[in-house]
Scaffold this motif. Structure first.
Motif, mmCIF file in Angstrom:
data_model
loop_
_atom_site.group_PDB
_atom_site.id
_atom_site.type_symbol
_atom_site.label_atom_id
_atom_site.label_comp_id
_atom_site.label_asym_id
_atom_site.label_seq_id
_atom_site.Cartn_x
_atom_site.Cartn_y
_atom_site.Cartn_z
ATOM 1 N N PRO A 299 0.816 -1.218 0.000
ATOM 2 C CA PRO A 299 0.000 0.000 0.000
ATOM 3 C C PRO A 299 0.845 1.262 0.000
ATOM 4 O O PRO A 299 1.908 1.307 0.610
ATOM 5 C CB PRO A 299 -0.808 -0.126 1.297
ATOM 6 C CG PRO A 299 0.045 -0.979 2.183
ATOM 7 C CD PRO A 299 0.728 -1.949 1.271
ATOM 8 N N ASP A 300 0.374 2.267 -0.707
ATOM 9 C CA ASP A 300 1.069 3.550 -0.777
ATOM 10 C C ASP A 300 0.215 4.594 -0.070
ATOM 11 O O ASP A 300 -0.859 4.949 -0.554
ATOM 12 C CB ASP A 300 1.286 3.936 -2.242
ATOM 13 C CG ASP A 300 2.022 5.262 -2.385
ATOM 14 O OD1 ASP A 300 2.397 5.840 -1.348
ATOM 15 O OD2 ASP A 300 2.211 5.713 -3.522
ATOM 16 N N PRO A 301 0.653 5.094 1.071
ATOM 17 C CA PRO A 301 -0.166 6.038 1.827
ATOM 18 C C PRO A 301 -0.053 7.479 1.357
ATOM 19 O O PRO A 301 -0.675 8.360 1.928
ATOM 20 C CB PRO A 301 0.400 5.902 3.244
ATOM 21 C CG PRO A 301 1.842 5.601 3.011
ATOM 22 C CD PRO A 301 1.898 4.752 1.773
ATOM 23 N N SER A 302 0.737 7.737 0.317
ATOM 24 C CA SER A 302 1.020 9.114 -0.077
ATOM 25 C C SER A 302 -0.239 9.897 -0.393
ATOM 26 O O SER A 302 -0.479 10.974 0.157
ATOM 27 C CB SER A 302 1.959 9.128 -1.290
ATOM 28 O OG SER A 302 3.123 8.385 -1.038
ATOM 29 N N CYS A 303 -1.060 9.380 -1.315
ATOM 30 C CA CYS A 303 -2.253 10.109 -1.740
ATOM 31 C C CYS A 303 -3.192 10.378 -0.572
ATOM 32 O O CYS A 303 -3.728 11.483 -0.433
ATOM 33 C CB CYS A 303 -2.975 9.320 -2.831
ATOM 34 S SG CYS A 303 -2.064 9.177 -4.380
ATOM 35 N N VAL A 304 -3.384 9.355 0.272
ATOM 36 C CA VAL A 304 -4.333 9.492 1.371
ATOM 37 C C VAL A 304 -3.842 10.494 2.409
ATOM 38 O O VAL A 304 -4.588 11.366 2.860
ATOM 39 C CB VAL A 304 -4.592 8.121 2.027
ATOM 40 C CG1 VAL A 304 -5.574 8.258 3.184
ATOM 41 C CG2 VAL A 304 -5.105 7.126 1.002
#
Length: 591
Positions: A299-304
């Motif tokens: 998972p990539d938390p950047s956008c959120v």
């Protein structure tokens, strides 16, 4: 002015380059935090992987047989004896007059400290996964650090967009700017599709205002900040929705990848995230929607995380009436905030990570659904989001839950479940039927998350097992109906935001732990419906789930196919499909 076909061709060719940096490795390190460990009276002998899966460990070092066989990282906890020996060694050093500094680290000599490795003796441990991300167990929140601007514009020599500068251009001339897509005839059609088949799920925009912005840009060449990016985001969402409906007669000419590139580029040009506004926050939400998908291993938390920070910087986490907004603007602000908060909770549950938004930091009221069908489902999402936030805080956090906490949450969850599961009439029109089924799945999800700890500890309330299993069966029934009903095909993109795999995996884990139970036959039927409905092409994880099904079938003495016999000895468990299930030390829980 150039024809639509010529313009489509030129725009598509321009975007035939490498994907945006946004889709590459995340510049974030997210810290995963669990409950603190409790003191044990005996040493732990099994490795961490075997303990989490509740399977026998041969305790071979440095790697046990199971971990070596399945290529899993193998680690052992330090024994209590080892810790006692370390303390004894320190005491002996003090008694022999060895100087051990008790000053804080920043007050000690800095000689050689810059490159010196510091061994932390702390509760929990910091691990590197995939040689990139760090996970910290046993604490209370998480931290993300931005190394460089998350969204960057193209270099001047690589500017991809044609343009008309708001004015009609003679046919055959070469367009130059990013506003050129607005002249495509399919833009209005895509906005109309979004209004009909997507807006009830994410009512973030006023579709009439979006159409007005399209005409304003075409006629006057001007638009409000972020309006073009929002139009591109809506076109992207509509295109994805049309693709998900399995409609072979697609009428749109540009693929969703084109609209994604346009959306990302225009969002950067609008100054996001350093200068966010309501339009760009909406666009960033559409950009972060894929993060809601469950089952992602990386998972990539950047956008959120950036989206949450941008929304808070605009004050969306505060009740809009505090800013003396009109009723219409206040309602629009609430919709944006509850959309962002719902995304945060879904991401946290999907990947077993703590939510970014704490319920005590916001006072935004629920959206008033009234009699509008487009807000019926969104109101359910807001209610269940608030309930899941409380559940994660009181049960899945560092504090130990009490029976009083569980009982209070159960009462509130039962009330929500009763409210959202009513008014389910098969004679409704397709949209209302889909909304009714989706509301039921939302409430069932709350019941599943609240009651699934019964699989991890015998101290959980006795009725939790039946409530969790009933909710899983309701969830599966609604999901399968929505996926197979041809009249609901246009809503399959929205359906993709729900996760039937989790409910199926919980039932399989129960069949393994509670074999030959009175409910085993009905649970087997629910699982068989899932496997017969969703082929490997629908989601490859169903092939992986076959190993868990084979174990459940064997435990209950049911026949297993030839392929299943080969994987009966695997260490598959619910932990492979539910990060929330495996992230916490439920076996050490003291209620």
């Amino acid at each position: 002015m150039a024809s639509d076909n010529e313009r489509c061709s030129s725009l598509t060719n321009v975007f035939d380059h490498k994907a945006s940096p946004l889709t590459n490795g995340s510049p974030f390190l997210r810290l995963h935090l669990d409950r603190p460990r409790l003191v044990r009276n005996r040493g732990v002998q099994a490795c961490e992987q075997c303990r989490s899966r509740k399977i026998k460990c041969d305790r071979s070092k440095p790697h046990c047989r199971c971990c070596s066989m399945y290529g899993r990282p193998c680690a052992y906890r330090p024994n209590a004896v080892d810790r006692k020996q370390n303390k004894t060694a320190v005491g002996n050093a003090n008694s022999k007059g060895m100087c051990i500094s008790t000053r804080p680290l920043n007050q000690q000599s800095s000689r050689g400290s810059e490159k010196q490795t510091i061994q932390l003796n702390q509760v929990g441990h910091l691990e590197a996964s995939d040689n990139v991300r760090l996970r910290y167990f046993s604490s209370s929140s998480w931290v993300a650090g931005l190394e460089e601007p998350h969204i960057s514009t193209c270099d001047s020599h690589d500017t991809p967009f044609p343009a008309l500068n708001g004015r009609k251009q003679p046919s055959g001339s070469s367009p130059q700017t990013s506003s050129d897509f607005i002249y495509l005839a399919e833009v209005e059609q895509l906005v109309s599709w979004y209004a009909k088949y997507c807006h009830f799920w994410f009512p973030l925009v006023d579709c009439d205002r979006v159409i007005a912005a399209v005409h304003e840009q075409r006629n006057q060449g001007t638009s409000k900040p972020g309006a073009l990016a929002l139009i591109a985001a809506i076109c992207y969402t509509a295109t994805r929705s049309i693709e998900a409906s399995w409609n072979s007669n697609s009428w749109f000419s540009l693929p969703s990848s084109f609209w994604e590139e346009v959306k990302i580029q225009l969002l950067a040009e609008s100054g996001y995230p350093s200068r966010p506004n309501l339009n760009t926050v909406r666009v960033a939400f559409f950009l972060a929607i894929p993060s809601m998908a469950e089952g992602h291993s990386h998972p990539d938390p950047s956008c959120v995380s950036i989206l949450v920070r941008a929304a808070q910087s605009l004050g969306l986490h505060r009740e809009p009436l505090s800013f003396q907004l009109s009723a219409q603007d206040a309602e629009a602000s609430r919709v944006i905030w509850w959309s962002v908060r719902g995304l945060d909770i879904t991401y946290a549950i999907s990947h077993g990570l703590p939510p970014l938004i704490h319920s005590a930091t916001t006072d935004v009221r629920f959206v008033d659904s009234g009699y509008a069908s487009e807000h019926k489902l969104f109101t359910a999402v807001a209610q269940t989001t608030a309930m899941l936030s409380k559940t994660l805080h009181h049960i899945y956090s560092v504090s130990q839950p009490t029976f009083h906490d569980i009982k209070k949450l159960e009462e509130e969850a039962d009330k929500i479940h009763t409210e959202l599961s009513k008014n389910h009439n098969i004679h409704m029109d397709p949209m209302k039927r889909f909304v009714a089924m989706s509301r039921l799945m939302c409430s069932s999800k709350v019941m599943i998350i609240l009651h699934q700890p019964y699989l991890r500890t015998s101290q959980w309330p006795q009725d939790s097992r039946q409530k969790a299993l009933n909710s899983c069966q309701d969830y599966i029934s609604s999901f399968v109906t929505a996926a197979t009903d041809k009249s609901l095909a246009p809503y399959r993109w929205v359906l993709g935001h729900f996760d039937v795999i989790h409910a199926c995996a919980i039932i399989l884990q129960d069949l393994i732990q509670n074999y030959h139970s009175p409910e085993s036959n009905s649970l087997r039927d629910a699982v068989n419906i899932c496997f017969s409905t969703f082929s490997e092409a629908y989601h490859p994880i169903w092939t992986q789930l076959e190993s868990l099904r084979s174990k459940a079938w064997t435990a209950n003495g049911w026949p297993v196919n030839s392929q299943g016999r080969e994987i009966i000895e695997s260490d598959a468990s619910l932990a492979d499909y539910d990060p929330l299930f495996t992230s916490f030390l439920w076996e050490e829980l003291l209620v």
